[in-house]
Design a protein around this motif. Structure first.
Motif, short mmCIF file in Angstrom:
data_model
loop_
_atom_site.label_atom_id
_atom_site.label_comp_id
_atom_site.label_asym_id
_atom_site.label_seq_id
_atom_site.Cartn_x
_atom_site.Cartn_y
_atom_site.Cartn_z
N ILE A 40 0.88 -1.17 0.00
CA ILE A 40 0.00 0.00 0.00
C ILE A 40 0.92 1.21 0.00
CG2 ILE A 40 -1.73 1.31 1.25
CD1 ILE A 40 -2.78 -1.31 2.39
N THR A 41 0.79 2.04 -1.01
CA THR A 41 1.63 3.22 -1.14
C THR A 41 0.75 4.47 -1.03
OG1 THR A 41 1.41 3.21 -3.55
CG2 THR A 41 3.27 1.98 -2.60
N PHE A 42 1.41 5.61 -0.89
CA PHE A 42 0.69 6.87 -0.77
C PHE A 42 1.11 7.81 -1.89
CE2 PHE A 42 0.45 5.17 3.51
CZ PHE A 42 -0.85 5.45 3.88
N ASP A 43 0.12 8.35 -2.57
CA ASP A 43 0.32 9.43 -3.53
C ASP A 43 -0.17 10.69 -2.83
OD1 ASP A 43 0.52 11.16 -5.60
OD2 ASP A 43 -0.97 10.20 -6.88
N GLY A 44 0.78 11.44 -2.24
CA GLY A 44 0.36 12.50 -1.33
C GLY A 44 -0.22 11.86 -0.08
N THR A 45 -1.51 12.11 0.15
CA THR A 45 -2.19 11.46 1.28
C THR A 45 -3.28 10.50 0.80
OG1 THR A 45 -3.67 13.39 1.45
CG2 THR A 45 -1.71 13.37 2.88
N THR A 46 -3.18 10.08 -0.45
CA THR A 46 -4.13 9.11 -0.99
C THR A 46 -3.49 7.73 -0.99
OG1 THR A 46 -5.16 10.79 -2.40
CG2 THR A 46 -5.56 8.47 -2.97
N ALA A 55 -5.41 6.32 8.61
CA ALA A 55 -4.15 6.89 9.09
C ALA A 55 -3.96 8.32 8.64
CB ALA A 55 -2.98 6.02 8.63
N VAL A 56 -4.37 8.64 7.42
CA VAL A 56 -4.14 9.99 6.86
C VAL A 56 -5.43 10.81 6.86
CG1 VAL A 56 -2.15 9.30 5.49
CG2 VAL A 56 -4.44 9.03 4.54
N ALA A 57 -6.43 10.37 7.63
CA ALA A 57 -7.70 11.10 7.66
C ALA A 57 -7.62 12.34 8.53
CB ALA A 57 -8.82 10.18 8.15
N ALA A 58 -6.70 12.39 9.48
CA ALA A 58 -6.61 13.53 10.40
C ALA A 58 -5.22 13.54 11.01
CB ALA A 58 -7.68 13.41 11.48
N ALA A 87 1.82 9.90 6.00
CA ALA A 87 1.95 9.21 4.72
C ALA A 87 3.41 8.97 4.36
CB ALA A 87 1.26 10.03 3.62
N GLN A 88 4.29 9.90 4.72
CA GLN A 88 5.70 9.74 4.40
C GLN A 88 6.37 8.65 5.23
OE1 GLN A 88 7.93 13.50 4.36
NE2 GLN A 88 6.01 14.56 3.91
N SER A 89 5.89 8.44 6.46
CA SER A 89 6.60 7.55 7.37
C SER A 89 5.92 6.20 7.60
CB SER A 89 6.81 8.25 8.72
OG SER A 89 5.57 8.67 9.26
#
Length: 577
Positions: free
Chosen positions: A164-170, A228-231, A250-252
């Motif tokens: 699972i990767t993040f594109d920004g916070t997606t 995780a990236v909702a708030a 998202a970065q970590s």
């Protein structure tokens, strides 16, 4: 009733043995005696007699002697045991070879002797025959897998590793897909079983499934990655509160799989610290390294100081517990001591106690000149640097880029063979001064490059220019003691001194005569602010010999040679003469 013949009058048996019973006992002893003798003979020692391994006799010995006999026998078969092993891979029987030494393929002598000591063989067989015991074979399954994968070829099909990767916070899911390839343990077992069989070893290709399934990836996406990236997450500490924004999460947050396809969620501490650099700077106290300064011409130790650092290792673990929640996410953060990289005890052990060299060059224009200010700026950056025994000092690495942002100003520099205004001009004069201080301290020259033209303010041959990042000055501390670099300046000079423990009686220089002298030509340049006129300088080749003496004898004589070009006589406008 008449008494029995073998009973006394009171009914007790007569204790005398009948001849029939005595004969039976003698017969039994006669039968058992050879068995006992044979068994004792066959099992003399830890390893039963008649036991062989790969044709090597190890029976009738204790474990230590059997192991030594096996090692000696294996040494005689070393050519056979080290020979490449033919291997056939997969359905299409791709042939390759495995070198035993490259994959840890061999005989475990002690384990083989233990297996041979178990017994279980018929003692009469061991007395009149023999027992062959298979060796216990070792192999490095991981290394074997690496070697075989290079030869699997088109029969293999890589499995798709889930993530699972993040594109920004997606959050975006990469779902797994099975492949076909090697199973390291099955490959290793095939090699153990077939190594010494005299035939190619058949290593199968099998279907390989990622450990984390598609359903589990979907569950991680919906239950961890997206929440995780909702708030943001609030971190409360005794020194204030900081916020971990969704972008930092998202970065970590790492949701990538290992080579088996297993995803183990974790927060990478290094990435988290990098993402939180600004807020951490508000609540942390950096450690201060111990230094050595010079007071009244003598070195003085200035001890370091511990700092306070947010325990981001614990924070990384605690974040995982709250990231599945979509709101009210608060974590308590604690601090840990941050020790200085250089301690007072370390510096005290380095033997920095006396000046071992010093070198001075002069400049014009006073301290108001941009060139002079650049010299002072780089000298201040280097002052107090410690070079540990065996370490290489790089001037470019120590100062980094020397640009406007670092406080450097425009001053003449040599670019494409002529003086041109450029940021950082004058740094080469400091570089030459530093090079000579290291040179006369007897330190090892690693990298330096003299100027293209000879300037009278520098000693010929033993001088150096610098240009970030392509030209550098490097020297190695090839002594058992630490070296402190101390810099000082006046309105018209720069001095660099080296402090350590004195090893040499003297370090001096002898120069050869100049040869192959060339005269400058005249070059007419367009007039303007970028044109700097010069009178021209002769070119020549010369040698310099560094002579190091120790205990009254010449220890080293090192040759340095350089050829200077003739600097043209640059004229800004006008006519050539």
């Amino acid at each position: 009733m008449a008494p029995r013949p073998d009973a006394t009058r009171d009914g007790r048996r007569d204790r005398r043995r009948s001849p029939r019973r005595i004969l039976a006992g003698v017969t039994a002893l006669a039968v058992l005696a050879p068995v006992v003798v044979v068994t004792g003979y066959a099992y003399a020692g830890d390893v039963p007699r008649g036991t062989t391994v790969l044709g090597i006799e190890i029976g009738g010995r204790d474990a230590a002697d059997a192991a030594q006999a096996l090692r000696t026998g294996l040494a005689r078969q070393s050519d056979r045991l080290a020979a490449p092993v033919p291997v056939r891979l997969g359905d299409n029987a791709r042939d390759t070879r495995v070198i035993p030494g490259e994959v840890g393929l061999g005989v475990d002598v002690d384990a083989t002797v233990r297996a041979a000591s178990v017994g279980g063989a018929n003692p009469f067989t061991l007395l009149f025959g023999s027992r062959a015991v298979a060796p216990v074979v070792t192999v490095d399954a991981a290394r074997l897998d690496e070697v075989l994968r290079e030869d699997v070829g088109e029969d293999a099909r890589a499995m798709r590793i889930p993530a699972i990767t993040f594109d920004g916070t997606t959050a975006r899911a990469v779902r797994p897909r099975p492949g076909r390839g090697l199973d390291p343990q099955r490959s290793a077992q095939a090699l153990r079983d077939g190594w010494l069989g005299g035939h190619p070893v058949l290593v199968p290709l099998v279907d390989v499934h990622p450990v984390t399934t598609a359903d589990e990836v979907e569950q991680l996406l919906t239950e961890l990655a997206e929440p995780a990236v909702a708030a943001p997450v609030t971190v409360t500490t005794d020194r204030g509160t900081i916020t971990v924004p969704p972008a930092a999460i998202a970065q970590s947050l790492l949701l990538t799989a290992d080579q088996t396809g297993r995803i183990t969620p974790r927060v990478d501490e290094g990435k988290l610290r990098a993402a939180l650099a600004a807020p951490l700077a508000r609540i942390e106290t950096p450690a201060r390294d111990a230094t050595v300064s010079t007071v009244a011409g003598k070195p003085k130790l200035v001890d370091g100081r511990d700092g306070q650092r947010l325990d981001t290792a614990a924070l990384s673990r605690d974040l995982l517990a709250v990231l599945p929640e979509r709101d009210a996410r608060v974590v308590r953060g604690g601090f840990t001591p941050a020790a200085p990289a250089v301690t007072g005890d370390l510096l005290a052990s380095l033997g920095i106690k006396e000046q071992v060299s010093t070198f001075t060059t002069t400049f014009t224009g006073g301290l108001s000149s941009p060139r002079s200010q650049n010299i002072v700026r780089i000298a201040e950056e280097v002052d107090g640097a410690i070079v540990r025994p065996g370490a290489v000092f790089s001037l470019n690495e120590h100062t980094g880029e020397r640009g406007y942002a670092q406080g450097y100003k425009d001053a003449p520099v040599i670019i494409d063979g002529k003086l041109t205004p450029g940021v950082g001009g004058g740094a080469s004069q400091f570089t030459t001064t530093l090079f000579n201080a290291s040179y006369y301290a007897g330190l090892e020259d690693v990298e330096h490059k003299p100027h293209s033209y000879h300037f009278s303010r520098y000693p010929s041959v033993i001088e150096s220019t610098i240009f970030y990042p392509n030209l550098d000055l490097k020297f190695r501390n090839n002594t058992p003691y630490g070296v402190l670099i101390h810099t000082s300046y006046t309105a018209d000079s720069i001095t660099v001194s080296m402090w350590s423990t004195k090893l040499y009686d003297s370090v001096t220089t002898e120069w050869s005569a100049r040869r192959d002298i060339t005269k400058p030509r005249t070059v007419i340049l367009e007039p303007g602010p970028s044109c700097i006129a010069t009178d021209g300088i002769d070119g020549f080749t010369q040698d310099a010999f560094r002579i190091i003496r120790q205990d009254g004898k010449q220890l080293k004589r090192e040759k340095f040679t350089w050829t200077y070009q003739a600097e043209p006589r640059f004229i800004c406008g006008g006519s050539q003469s």
